[in-house]
Design an enzyme around this catalytic site. Structure first.
Site: not given
Length: 331
Positions: A172, A233, A259-260, A281-282
């Protein structure tokens, strides 16, 4: 003198003269199969660790993977670079309280691909645990990423080390423009992608939700495009479903929202739009109960995909009765 000085992961160290890379790793009690070594900015092949003799003043970097489920075969697999995956949820391995929680969350998510960051080995604490001790790279597909890189040179160097450490060609690529918003630096990303593709890497690329750029990355030879839903995040969810639809409609390679994502409904929306997968992830690691959230995300991705394949009803201005009017016993 029987000693010489080298710089090891940024710290000056005294070692025996004529030491090889393998002897250095043995002294550090490190398994050569779990690390990659860079000597004076050149990746050292693992097969030559016992033959490469270190010299006075050498700059040595020893890195490993840190936190940055295989399901039954199904008839709707995710195909990336010719590889088949049953889960369309990809998860990161950072921000958990420890590696044990990381492993439990990944298991609960059902993910088969996990992103990992490449960082220096802790030479001060040689007993420190490694991610590979908890998340088996033989069970999961490690996807090395370039988190924390702000130019093409840093990204390419990181992924060369990653390939040497684990042999993974699928990576990635993300190159960031600033530390506050973590917005993609697309000019540097393009530069890095060109170099990596020439070297045989299978590049999954993180970028903005720009249809032109996503098509450009596809034409360059990237194996997947990963437009952001919102800043990394942020948990803001899908901010621009319209451009995301355009990206999906014109793509001939997988499109994965990256993301997001903040909660399960965000993941479901991405999949209902037609995305091939979601990386997060977050949203999991930062939840009050990461394990439960991992399970929720698994279900959301599956439900969103089923809804997309089923084909939703059109939106209309007026109501349409769901019960038939024929045969009513009153007028």
């Amino acid at each position: 003198m029987n000693a010489m000085h080298i710089t090891l992961n940024g710290e000056e160290q005294s070692i025996a003269r004529h030491s090889t890379i393998q002897q250095l790793l043995d002294a550090m009690q490190l398994d050569a199969n779990k690390v990659a070594v860079e000597r004076n900015l050149q990746v050292a092949p693992r097969s030559q660790f016992s033959a490469i003799e270190l010299c006075e003043g050498d700059q040595i970097e020893v890195v490993h993977f840190i936190g940055g489920g295989s399901a039954n075969e199904n008839d709707d697999p995710l195909i990336i670079a010719g590889k088949r995956f049953n889960s369309r949820l990809l998860v990161g391995t950072g921000k958990y309280k420890d590696f044990e929680e990381t492993a439990r969350a990944i298991e609960a998510s059902g993910a088969e691909i996990v992103t990992v960051a490449v960082r220096r080995v802790n030479v001060s604490d040689r007993s420190a645990a490694m991610l590979t001790d908890f998340v088996d790279p033989k069970k999961y597909t490690y996807l090395p990423n370039t988190a924390g890189c702000y130019n093409a040179e840093e990204a390419v160097r990181t992924l060369r080390l990653a390939r040497e450490a684990g042999g993974w060609d699928m990576v990635k690529l993300e190159v960031l423009s600033d530390a506050k918003y973590l917005w993609p630096n697309n000019p540097e990303t393009i530069k890095a992608a060109e170099l990596l593709i020439k070297e045989g890497f299978q590049v999954m690329v993180y970028t903005t939700d720009d249809p032109y750029l996503c098509k450009l990355f596809e034409e360059m030879g990237c194996v997947a495009v990963m437009p952001l839903a919102a800043p990394i995040g942020s948990g803001l969810g899908i901010r621009n479903p319209y451009t995301l639809r355009i990206i999906i409609e014109q793509a001939n390679i997988p499109v994965l929202v990256d993301a997001g994502v903040g909660t399960a409904s965000d993941a479901a929306i991405a999949m209902e739009l037609g995305c091939d997968g979601v990386l997060m992830n977050t949203a999991i690691a930062g939840a009050k109960d990461p394990i439960r959230m991992a399970r929720a995300m698994k279900k959301a991705v599956e439900a969103g995909r089923d809804a997309y394949l089923a084909g939703r009803i059109p939106k209309k201005l007026y109501a349409t009765a769901s019960s038939p009017l024929d045969g009513m016993f009153f007028s």
